[in-house]
Enzyme design. Structure first.
Site, PDB file in Angstrom:
ATOM      1  N   GLY A 126       0.906  -1.234  -0.099  1.00  0.00           N
ATOM      2  CA  GLY A 126      -0.007   0.033  -0.010  1.00  0.00           C
ATOM      3  C   GLY A 126       0.903   1.198  -0.148  1.00  0.00           C
ATOM      4  O   GLY A 126       1.944   1.039   0.001  1.00  0.00           O
ATOM      5  N   ALA A 127       0.151   2.577   0.135  1.00  0.00           N
ATOM      6  CA  ALA A 127       0.812   3.636  -0.012  1.00  0.00           C
ATOM      7  C   ALA A 127       0.211   4.449   1.249  1.00  0.00           C
ATOM      8  O   ALA A 127      -0.972   4.690   1.232  1.00  0.00           O
ATOM      9  CB  ALA A 127       0.528   4.339  -1.157  1.00  0.00           C
ATOM     10  N   PHE A 164       3.377   9.145   3.884  1.00  0.00           N
ATOM     11  CA  PHE A 164       4.833   9.258   4.065  1.00  0.00           C
ATOM     12  C   PHE A 164       5.726   8.416   3.043  1.00  0.00           C
ATOM     13  O   PHE A 164       6.879   8.629   2.949  1.00  0.00           O
ATOM     14  CB  PHE A 164       5.378   9.314   5.514  1.00  0.00           C
ATOM     15  N   GLY A 165       5.045   7.465   2.571  1.00  0.00           N
ATOM     16  CA  GLY A 165       5.812   6.445   1.710  1.00  0.00           C
ATOM     17  C   GLY A 165       5.086   5.306   1.623  1.00  0.00           C
ATOM     18  O   GLY A 165       3.980   5.168   2.006  1.00  0.00           O
ATOM     19  N   GLU A 166       5.852   4.128   1.201  1.00  0.00           N
ATOM     20  CA  GLU A 166       5.211   2.890   0.778  1.00  0.00           C
ATOM     21  C   GLU A 166       5.145   2.036   2.213  1.00  0.00           C
ATOM     22  O   GLU A 166       5.863   2.083   3.074  1.00  0.00           O
ATOM     23  CB  GLU A 166       6.213   2.156   0.130  1.00  0.00           C
ATOM     24  N   VAL A 167       3.921   1.308   2.035  1.00  0.00           N
ATOM     25  CA  VAL A 167       3.695   0.096   3.251  1.00  0.00           C
ATOM     26  C   VAL A 167       4.082  -1.328   2.652  1.00  0.00           C
ATOM     27  O   VAL A 167       3.670  -1.269   1.608  1.00  0.00           O
ATOM     28  CB  VAL A 167       2.263   0.421   3.612  1.00  0.00           C
ATOM     29  N   LYS A 200       6.248   0.298   7.637  1.00  0.00           N
ATOM     30  CA  LYS A 200       5.819   1.584   6.875  1.00  0.00           C
ATOM     31  C   LYS A 200       7.320   2.350   6.663  1.00  0.00           C
ATOM     32  O   LYS A 200       7.987   2.447   7.515  1.00  0.00           O
ATOM     33  CB  LYS A 200       5.092   2.532   7.793  1.00  0.00           C
ATOM     34  N   ASP A 205     -10.416   9.361  15.165  1.00  0.00           N
ATOM     35  CA  ASP A 205     -10.736   8.856  13.798  1.00  0.00           C
ATOM     36  C   ASP A 205     -10.836   7.240  13.852  1.00  0.00           C
ATOM     37  O   ASP A 205     -10.506   6.688  13.174  1.00  0.00           O
ATOM     38  CB  ASP A 205      -9.481   9.308  13.033  1.00  0.00           C
ATOM     39  N   ARG A 208     -12.069   1.588   8.693  1.00  0.00           N
ATOM     40  CA  ARG A 208     -10.860   1.897   7.582  1.00  0.00           C
ATOM     41  C   ARG A 208      -9.451   1.938   8.510  1.00  0.00           C
ATOM     42  O   ARG A 208      -8.457   1.625   7.949  1.00  0.00           O
ATOM     43  CB  ARG A 208     -11.037   3.076   6.885  1.00  0.00           C
ATOM     44  N   ASN A 209      -9.823   2.150   9.848  1.00  0.00           N
ATOM     45  CA  ASN A 209      -8.590   2.262  10.613  1.00  0.00           C
ATOM     46  C   ASN A 209      -8.368   1.137  11.733  1.00  0.00           C
ATOM     47  O   ASN A 209      -7.817   1.164  12.632  1.00  0.00           O
ATOM     48  CB  ASN A 209      -8.601   3.859  11.412  1.00  0.00           C
ATOM     49  N   ASP A 250      -3.845   3.269  13.466  1.00  0.00           N
ATOM     50  CA  ASP A 250      -3.589   4.814  13.040  1.00  0.00           C
ATOM     51  C   ASP A 250      -3.763   5.416  14.003  1.00  0.00           C
ATOM     52  O   ASP A 250      -4.825   6.247  14.487  1.00  0.00           O
ATOM     53  CB  ASP A 250      -4.809   5.071  11.812  1.00  0.00           C
TER      54      ASP A 250
HETATM   55  N1  ADE Z   1      -1.858  -1.998   6.001  1.00  0.00           N
HETATM   56  C1  ADE Z   1      -1.300  -1.168   6.873  1.00  0.00           C
HETATM   57  N2  ADE Z   1      -0.830  -1.724   8.059  1.00  0.00           N
HETATM   58  C2  ADE Z   1      -0.934  -3.142   7.871  1.00  0.00           C
HETATM   59  C3  ADE Z   1      -0.567  -4.257   8.808  1.00  0.00           C
HETATM   60  N3  ADE Z   1      -0.067  -4.162   9.957  1.00  0.00           N
HETATM   61  N4  ADE Z   1      -0.700  -5.462   8.297  1.00  0.00           N
HETATM   62  C4  ADE Z   1      -1.286  -5.576   7.230  1.00  0.00           C
HETATM   63  N5  ADE Z   1      -1.657  -4.493   6.201  1.00  0.00           N
HETATM   64  C5  ADE Z   1      -1.475  -3.236   6.460  1.00  0.00           C
END
Ligand code: ADE
Length: 364
Positions: free
Chosen positions: A85-86, A89-92, A110, A203, A207-208, A221
């Site tokens: 994911g994105a 601050f940068g890629e996950v 992250k 929040d 989604r969080n 989050d």
């Molecule tokens: N996406 C963001 N955080 C994550 C996590 N801890 N595990 C899997 N996907 C994620």
């Protein structure tokens, strides 16, 4: 009332017997401990045995907070596998973390992309300083940080099923009510822990929440104001604050009164998201129409197949007067009772509505 409001929302029926029962339950549960908790949230007596959350921004040097609350990881212990994911601050990424003498574990990583300024690095690491203070099965666990080499990274436990909203949308109708209540119970337990620590999330939304392979839900989050800047749902209010309107209690929208009681309002919205398998709260209504409808006393109706007891709990979380909303400790014990007595989950809101329409003598 807008056309959307006309079709999709129904007025609260205060005289409802079950609502009265639900209210009675929560009033009876208002213990002296809740009173102490309220005092604590107002900045008074800390709980014996429970560490209070420390806001990293209270440190003159926020790097000090990172040292205090997180562990530095040697990057040679991390194996990055793929981008998942994105972030702001940068890629996950997903990957593996090795710890001498321990089994290798799956982690999410992250990263802070290059070219950042000092403020971005501080904001990025603020989340780790917050997460590192928590230790609870329903709060995402921080493994550590990489700050002494580049890229700067935050390493957390891996959650196989990703975020709760998309997970539920991908599995529409696939779970039993008990499984859904189990997820809600976990989220409430995580929120009880955070409120005991004096931490206000601001929040809370599906989604969080992250979901692991055992369907365990964990709150994620963290990062105060930054969280809201990062959230695509957050909109600017007339006073310039950035707020996820549909999830936020009226007093927090109107005058930024965020508290564990406003988190309880958001928790009610998360309950609705879960019981509707990831439906968007208030559907296509505009933020302004949501605010006006809530002010007029309208509330989200029960999702299809939702037990009466759960919709009553949602309505309880959405009381205008914040002190009348249930505390997380009460929500956890109420959900535990429902899980222990599954027949309490059998009356569904649509059955009750059918019964009411059939009986013309019923008076509200
Ligand atoms: N996406 C963001 N955080 C994550 C996590 N801890 N595990 C899997 N996907 C994620």
């Amino acid at each position: 009332m807008t056309h959307a409001g006309h079709f999709v929302l129904s007025p609260i029926l205060i005289s409802d017997l079950l609502m009265a029962l639900c209210q009675w339950y929560f009033k009876a549960k208002m213990t002296s401990e809740d009173k102490r908790r309220t005092d604590y949230q107002n900045g008074h007596v800390p709980f014996p045995g429970i560490k209070a959350y420390v806001d990293p921004d209270t440190y003159e040097d926020p790097t000090q907070a990172v040292h205090e609350f997180t562990k530095e990881i040697d990057p040679s212990r991390i194996r990055i596998e793929r981008v998942i994911g994105a972030g702001e601050f940068g890629e996950v990424c997903s990957g593996r973390l090795r710890t001498p003498g321990k089994k290798e574990i799956a982690v999410a990583i992250k990263t802070l992309k290059g070219g950042y300024v000092e403020r971005q690095r501080r904001d990025f690491l603020r989340e780790a300083s917050i997460m590192g203070q928590f230790d609870h099965p329903n709060i995402i666990r921080l493994e550590g940080v990489v700050t002494k080499s580049r890229p700067v990274m935050i390493v957390v436990e891996y959650m196989e099923n990703g975020s709760l909203d998309s997970f539920l949308r991908q599995h529409d109708g696939h779970f039993t009510v008990i499984q859904l209540v189990g997820m809600l119970r976990g989220i409430a337990a995580g929120m009880k822990y955070l409120s005991d620590m004096g931490y206000v999330h601001r929040d809370l939304a599906a989604r969080n929440i992250l979901v692991n392979s055992n369907l365990v839900c964990k709150v994620s989050d963290f990062g105060l104001s930054r969280v809201l800047e990062d959230d695509p749902e957050a909109a600017y209010t007339t006073t310039g604050g950035k707020i996820p309107i549909r999830w936020t209690a009226p007093e927090a929208i109107a005058y930024r009164k965020f508290s564990s009681a406003s988190d309880a309002w958001s928790y009610g919205i998360v309950m609705w998201e879960v019981m509707s398998y990831g439906e968007r709260p208030y559907w296509e209504m505009s933020n302004q129409d949501v605010i006006l409808s809530i002010e007029e006393g309208y509330r989200l109706p029960a999702p299809m197949g939702c037990p009466v007891a759960l919709h009553q709990l949602m309505l309880h979380c959405w009381q205008k007067e914040r002190n009348h909303r249930p505390k997380f400790v009460d929500i956890v014990s109420f959900l535990d009772k429902l899980i222990r007595n599954p027949s309490s989950l059998l009356p569904l809101v649509e059955d009750l509505q059918r019964y009411r329409t059939a009986d013309v003598l019923v008076k509200h």
